[in-house]
Every structure is written in structure tokens, then in C-alpha cells.
Motif scaffolding. Structure first.
Motif, PDB file in Angstrom:
ATOM      1  N   PRO A   1       6.425  11.095  -0.069  1.00 31.06           N
ATOM      2  CA  PRO A   1       6.776   9.906  -0.851  1.00 31.06           C
ATOM      3  C   PRO A   1       8.130  10.093  -1.541  1.00 31.06           C
ATOM      4  O   PRO A   1       8.505  11.202  -1.912  1.00 31.06           O
TER       5      PRO A   1
ATOM      6  N   ASP B   1       3.049   3.729  -4.934  1.00 31.09           N
ATOM      7  CA  ASP B   1       2.166   4.409  -5.883  1.00 31.09           C
ATOM      8  C   ASP B   1       2.589   3.986  -7.292  1.00 31.09           C
ATOM      9  O   ASP B   1       3.612   4.439  -7.806  1.00 31.09           O
ATOM     10  N   GLN B   2       1.791   3.100  -7.903  1.00 29.25           N
ATOM     11  CA  GLN B   2       2.143   2.556  -9.207  1.00 29.25           C
ATOM     12  C   GLN B   2       2.114   3.614 -10.301  1.00 29.25           C
ATOM     13  O   GLN B   2       2.847   3.520 -11.290  1.00 29.25           O
ATOM     14  N   GLN B   3       1.263   4.622 -10.143  1.00 29.84           N
ATOM     15  CA  GLN B   3       1.156   5.655 -11.167  1.00 29.84           C
ATOM     16  C   GLN B   3       2.313   6.658 -11.087  1.00 29.84           C
ATOM     17  O   GLN B   3       2.917   7.019 -12.098  1.00 29.84           O
TER      18      GLN B   3
ATOM     19  N   ASP C   1       0.820  -1.217   0.000  1.00 27.67           N
ATOM     20  CA  ASP C   1       0.000   0.000   0.000  1.00 27.67           C
ATOM     21  C   ASP C   1       0.852   1.266   0.000  1.00 27.67           C
ATOM     22  O   ASP C   1       0.329   2.361  -0.272  1.00 27.67           O
TER      23      ASP C   1
END
Length: 253
Positions: free
Chosen positions: A203, A189-191, A186
Motif C-alpha cells: 500500500p 485504508d481509511q485508518q 476498497d
């Protein structure tokens, strides 16, 4: 045979005297005066019923001044307290980083006393802080070694995914082992191609090489078919939800 009632004080006085005599002669008189001032303060505190400095505290202070005097003469080629500057004091404190706070306390007291006695014009310890600046002080790898590891973790398909991702995040993003152990899916952040590491307020954006290694680690995790939320899952943690142990970089089959 009973010992004299002042035996402890006589022994303490002898220890103080030995420390004073070990101070290089050009710098000794100021230390003698400082010790006399502290002894008067100890006597006043005893008579007033307050808390006097212990003999151990007084002896430790003299030992610190002895070490500083030796350092000034041997390493800085200075034979007068008036010549001491902040760089000399900082260099001395850096010789024993773990004792910085204790030593700096003594030096502040001594230099304030010396300034009040007109032995020097400027207190060289006035602007120094007891806390060392935050930063890594451990052993680091040479650039050639870092390049070699970078190639290993990004090109060698036989390297375990845990080793590769831990190495890349540590090498390029300063991640600690604890931050990587508790990293969860979680937190990714894949994007945006970012991860949240530990308690960092923002982040961390990943470069293409680090992102590729992380995806390889996630693919390795998928093979475990686990409900453990952490990115790095081992044979011992796949059935639970706890993070891997500190030995997670070793291959698990």
C-alpha cells in the motif's frame, strides 16, 4: 536483357563498401577486417547449408560501426579503437535509445573480434546490458511549475476533484493514469491513510495534502449515488461498474 546472376550480390557488396568508406580513416582498417571476417563466415555457412547472415544484417552492422566511428571522432575526440572505453559506448547508445539492443549486439561482436585480433586490450561493451535501466524518461516539469500545480490542486476549490486527485497522486506518488482509473474504494485504508495502486506490492501511504484531496474526490463520488466501485466515477460510468475513460480529468456535471 537478362541481368547477371550475381547482380544482387554485387549491389550488396557496393552498399557494404560505401559504408566502410564512410568510416573515418583512422578507424577504418578494423572495420575492413571485421567485414572480411563476417563475409568469410557467411560463405562458410552457405557451403555448410546452415543459416548465413543476410546481406541486410551485414550492411546494418557496418552502418552501426560507421555511426560509432563518426561519434568517436566528432564527439569524443578519439581516433583509435584502443582508446574507446565503456563510457564512450554508453554515450553512443544513448543517442538512439530505441536501437540500443540492436546496436549493442553489433558492438559486442565487433569488440570481441577486435580484442581477438589484438586491436584493443579490453572489450568496452562487455559489461553493458541490452535492457535500459527502468525509470521515467519523459518530459518533466520545472520545480516552479510543480509548486504552482501543487497549490492549484490543494487550495483552489474550483478545480475538479478528478483533476486534483490525479494530479496529486501523479506528482507526489508517481501514479500512472491507468493506476488511478482502476482505483476502487476498497483499495483505500481509511485508518492507515493508504491506497493500493495498480499492481504495486505494498500500500502507498498518503501525505496529508494527498489524503485531503482524495477525501474531496470521494465526497464528489458520493453525490453520484452510484454502485460503481471505482473512486473516480463520471456521468458515463455511474450506472455501470467499469472504470472511467482516459478523459476522466475533465469536469462532469
Amino acid at each position: 536483357m537478362a541481368l547477371p546472376t550475381d547482380q544482387a550480390e554485387r549491389l550488396a557488396a557496393g552498399r557494404r563498401q560505401r559504408r566502410i568508406e564512410a568510416v573515418p580513416e583512422p578507424l577504418r582498417q578494423a572495420v575492413v577486417a571485421f567485414n572480411a571476417s563476417r563475409m568469410r563466415a557467411q560463405d562458410r555457412a552457405r557451403r555448410a547449408g546452415t543459416r548465413p547472415r543476410s546481406n541486410h544484417t551485414l550492411e546494418t552492422a557496418l552502418a552501426t560501426l560507421r555511426d560509432l566511428a563518426d561519434f568517436l571522432v566528432d564527439d569524443r575526440d578519439k581516433n583509435a579503437w584502443a582508446l574507446v572505453d565503456v563510457h564512450d559506448v554508453e554515450a553512443f547508445l544513448s543517442t538512439l535509445p530505441k536501437g540500443r539492443k540492436r546496436r549493442l549486439t553489433v558492438l559486442r561482436q565487433f569488440f570481441r573480434f577486435a580484442q581477438s585480433q589484438k586491436m584493443l586490450l579490453v572489450d568496452p561493451a562487455r559489461e553493458l546490458v541490452a535492457k535500459e535501466t527502468n525509470g521515467f524518461r519523459g518530459q518533466t516539469l520545472a520545480l516552479d511549475q510543480q509548486r504552482e500545480l501543487f497549490r492549484r490542486w490543494t487550495t483552489d476549490k474550483h478545480v475538479h476533484p478528478h483533476e486534483a486527485v490525479m494530479g496529486m497522486l501523479a506528482l507526489l506518488h508517481g501514479a500512472s493514469s491507468s493506476e488511478m482509473r482502476i482505483l476502487k474504494t476498497d483499495d483505500i485504508d481509511q485508518q492507515a491513510h493508504t491506497v493500493r495502486l495498480g499492481k504495486r506490492p505494498h500500500p502507498v501511504p498518503l501525505d496529508p495534502a494527498s489524503w485531503t484531496v482524495l477525501l474531496r474526490c470521494l465526497a464528489h463520488r458520493e453525490a453520484w449515488r452510484t454502485d460503481n466501485p471505482h473512486v473516480m466515477v463520471t456521468k458515463g460510468t455511474k450506472a455501470g461498474r467499469s472504470p472511467a475513460s482516459t478523459d476522466l480529468s475533465l469536469p462532469r456535471s
